[in-house]
Enzyme design. Structure first.
Site, PDB file in Angstrom:
ATOM      1  N   ARG A 112      52.806  -7.136 -50.713  1.00 53.81           N
ATOM      2  CA  ARG A 112      51.627  -6.653 -49.266  1.00 53.81           C
ATOM      3  C   ARG A 112      50.527  -7.530 -49.410  1.00 53.81           C
ATOM      4  NH1 ARG A 112      46.437  -4.607 -49.337  1.00 53.81           N
ATOM      5  NH2 ARG A 112      46.203  -3.300 -47.538  1.00 53.81           N
ATOM      6  N   GLY A 161      43.258  -2.191 -45.478  1.00 54.55           N
ATOM      7  CA  GLY A 161      43.422  -3.448 -44.806  1.00 54.55           C
ATOM      8  C   GLY A 161      44.056  -3.629 -43.639  1.00 54.55           C
ATOM      9  N   THR A 211      35.477  -4.132 -46.222  1.00 59.17           N
ATOM     10  CA  THR A 211      36.328  -3.353 -47.138  1.00 59.17           C
ATOM     11  C   THR A 211      36.927  -1.936 -46.628  1.00 59.17           C
ATOM     12  OG1 THR A 211      36.653  -2.284 -49.395  1.00 59.17           O
ATOM     13  CG2 THR A 211      34.340  -2.176 -48.028  1.00 59.17           C
ATOM     14  N   GLY A 212      38.300  -1.795 -47.142  1.00 56.28           N
ATOM     15  CA  GLY A 212      39.071  -0.425 -46.926  1.00 56.28           C
ATOM     16  C   GLY A 212      40.404  -0.593 -46.460  1.00 56.28           C
ATOM     17  N   THR A 255      37.217  -3.344 -53.506  1.00 53.62           N
ATOM     18  CA  THR A 255      36.889  -4.667 -52.940  1.00 53.62           C
ATOM     19  C   THR A 255      35.481  -5.247 -53.216  1.00 53.62           C
ATOM     20  OG1 THR A 255      39.035  -4.858 -51.693  1.00 53.62           O
ATOM     21  CG2 THR A 255      37.201  -6.314 -50.985  1.00 53.62           C
ATOM     22  N   GLY A 306      46.600  -7.703 -47.606  1.00 51.42           N
ATOM     23  CA  GLY A 306      45.954  -6.819 -46.780  1.00 51.42           C
ATOM     24  C   GLY A 306      44.845  -7.708 -46.101  1.00 51.42           C
ATOM     25  N   ASP A 307      43.817  -7.090 -45.678  1.00 56.61           N
ATOM     26  CA  ASP A 307      42.612  -7.993 -44.802  1.00 56.61           C
ATOM     27  C   ASP A 307      41.866  -8.824 -45.366  1.00 56.61           C
ATOM     28  OD1 ASP A 307      41.756  -5.588 -45.914  1.00 56.61           O
ATOM     29  OD2 ASP A 307      40.028  -5.910 -44.746  1.00 56.61           O
TER      30      ASP A 307
HETATM   31  N1  ASP Z   1      40.921  -4.284 -47.916  1.00 58.45           N
HETATM   32  C1  ASP Z   1      41.471  -4.351 -49.232  1.00 58.45           C
HETATM   33  C2  ASP Z   1      42.928  -4.448 -48.952  1.00 58.45           C
HETATM   34  O1  ASP Z   1      43.421  -3.658 -48.142  1.00 58.45           O
HETATM   35  C3  ASP Z   1      41.316  -3.066 -50.197  1.00 58.45           C
HETATM   36  C4  ASP Z   1      39.832  -2.722 -50.350  1.00 58.45           C
HETATM   37  O2  ASP Z   1      38.997  -3.095 -49.393  1.00 58.45           O
HETATM   38  O3  ASP Z   1      39.529  -2.257 -51.302  1.00 58.45           O
HETATM   39  O4  ASP Z   1      43.671  -5.099 -49.650  1.00 58.45           O
END
Ligand code: ASP
Length: 350
Positions: free
Chosen positions: A245, A271, A268-269, A217, A247-248
């Protein structure tokens, strides 16, 4: 020093003019004239990728250029919001990152993109989720913030709104990249929803990316000459995610937050972990209610709360004095900043 290790460069830029502002400010402007910008391009077990020095240099060069674009705007008197949008657009246009061009595929082989942006001056924010045809999702999120009475639009409704606001729509084939397609096939084969691959090393950069355990991300936080903070995040989400779905990244308070009284944060991570904890909002709240410094707040939420949940990922943060914080629970996070002293940093690993 090897190229993939942290690169420190000191550069001096001119300062002119003053930034733009909008709506009712919630805070007195500090008008310190100082600017700063921080970016990330995703976190993950980046050591497993086994990037060559040339490949690392490629990532660092894109991060460097994106930082430069945003910083030039800030030093020319541009607003934090403009800098965040322009910087993220550049990262969205790069196939190296999981946002815009180069976004990962969902289980059905479709790119579904999420983004959000927030103005720390007035707490206004906008977000879009599950869009399939918007070339630069961050710009659509900004339109939602500025031109709609709502905060979060999804799917075809978001696309219809964006098109009416002059945002560029593209055929879904625009987002296709072979390495992301191959990554999806591997994830389906292994029956894995995200990026828990076996880390095997392959010959080319894009082969490595398809086997990566990284999130990719992109995000940006900025401080403008008027003392305003802004934050933005853009993503394709997780490889092999279920259709629909979310995410965050498009969730204000989870993946993105900005408040001139505290900080601007982009995460990022995985979510689900970031939503559960409300990571970006918690960092701001820890500063506001417990009087923590940016660094202490970031460390508390990322290194303590997120780690306790075994959450993987990280964040970037910036406060109104221009203090920078970057923290992650993985072995790396593509990241960089130009601080108020015009010191530049770009790096990948711990
Ligand atoms: N945070 C993002 C999600 O869960 C993914 C990412 O950070 O790469 O959609």
């Amino acid at each position: 020093m090897r190229i993939f290790q942290s690169i420190m460069l000191v550069t001096v830029f001119g300062i002119y003019g003053c930034g733009t502002n909008q709506d009712q400010p919630m805070t007195e402007n500090t008008t310190s004239g100082k600017t700063a910008i921080v970016i990330h391009g995703g976190a993950g077990n980046l050591k497993k990728l086994g990037l060559t020095p040339e490949e690392e240099a490629l990532y660092l060069a894109v991060l460097d250029s994106a930082l430069q674009v945003g910083h030039n705007m800030l030093t020319n008197g541009g607003s934090a919001l403009d800098a965040v949008e322009a910087t993220i657009r550049m990262l969205e246009d790069s196939p190296l990152f999981n946002a815009g061009k180069g976004a990962v595929f969902n289980h059905d082989g479709i790119n579904e993109l999420d983004a959000s942006i927030m103005n720390g001056d007035n707490l206004k924010c906008g977000a879009i989720t599950g869009v399939r045809h918007i070339r630069n999702p961050i710009s659509a999120a900004r339109k939602v913030m500025e031109k709609s009475e709502f905060l979060l639009l999804s799917g075809s409704g978001a696309e219809e709104f964006a098109a009416a606001e002059g945002i560029e729509l593209v055929d879904s084939t625009y987002f296709f990249t072979q390495h992301r397609w191959d990554q999806l096939q591997e994830a389906i084969k292994d029956d894995k929803v995200e990026l828990d691959h076996n880390g095997k090393k392959s010959a080319t950069l894009f082969d490595k990316l398809k086997n990566e355990e990284k999130f990719g991300t992109v995000g940006c936080v900025a401080l403008d000459q008027n003392g305003n903070l802004a934050a933005g995040t853009s993503t394709g989400g997780l490889t092999n995610k279920r259709y629909g779905r979310i995410g965050d990244s498009p969730i204000i308070g989870a993946g993105t937050y900005a408040n001139n009284n505290t900080c601007a944060v982009s995460c990022t991570g995985k979510g689900e972990d970031f939503i559960r904890l409300g990571v970006a909002g918690q960092i701001s709240s820890a500063m506001e209610y417990a009087g923590l410094s940016l660094d202490s707040a970031v460390n508390l939420v990322i290194q303590n709360k997120l780690k306790t949940l075994k959450g993987r990922g990280g964040c970037i943060g910036l406060d109104r004095e221009g203090n920078v914080s970057m923290s992650f629970t993985t072995t790396g996070m593509f990241r960089g900043y130009i601080n108020t002293s015009n010191q530049k940093f770009v790096g990948i690993y711990e």
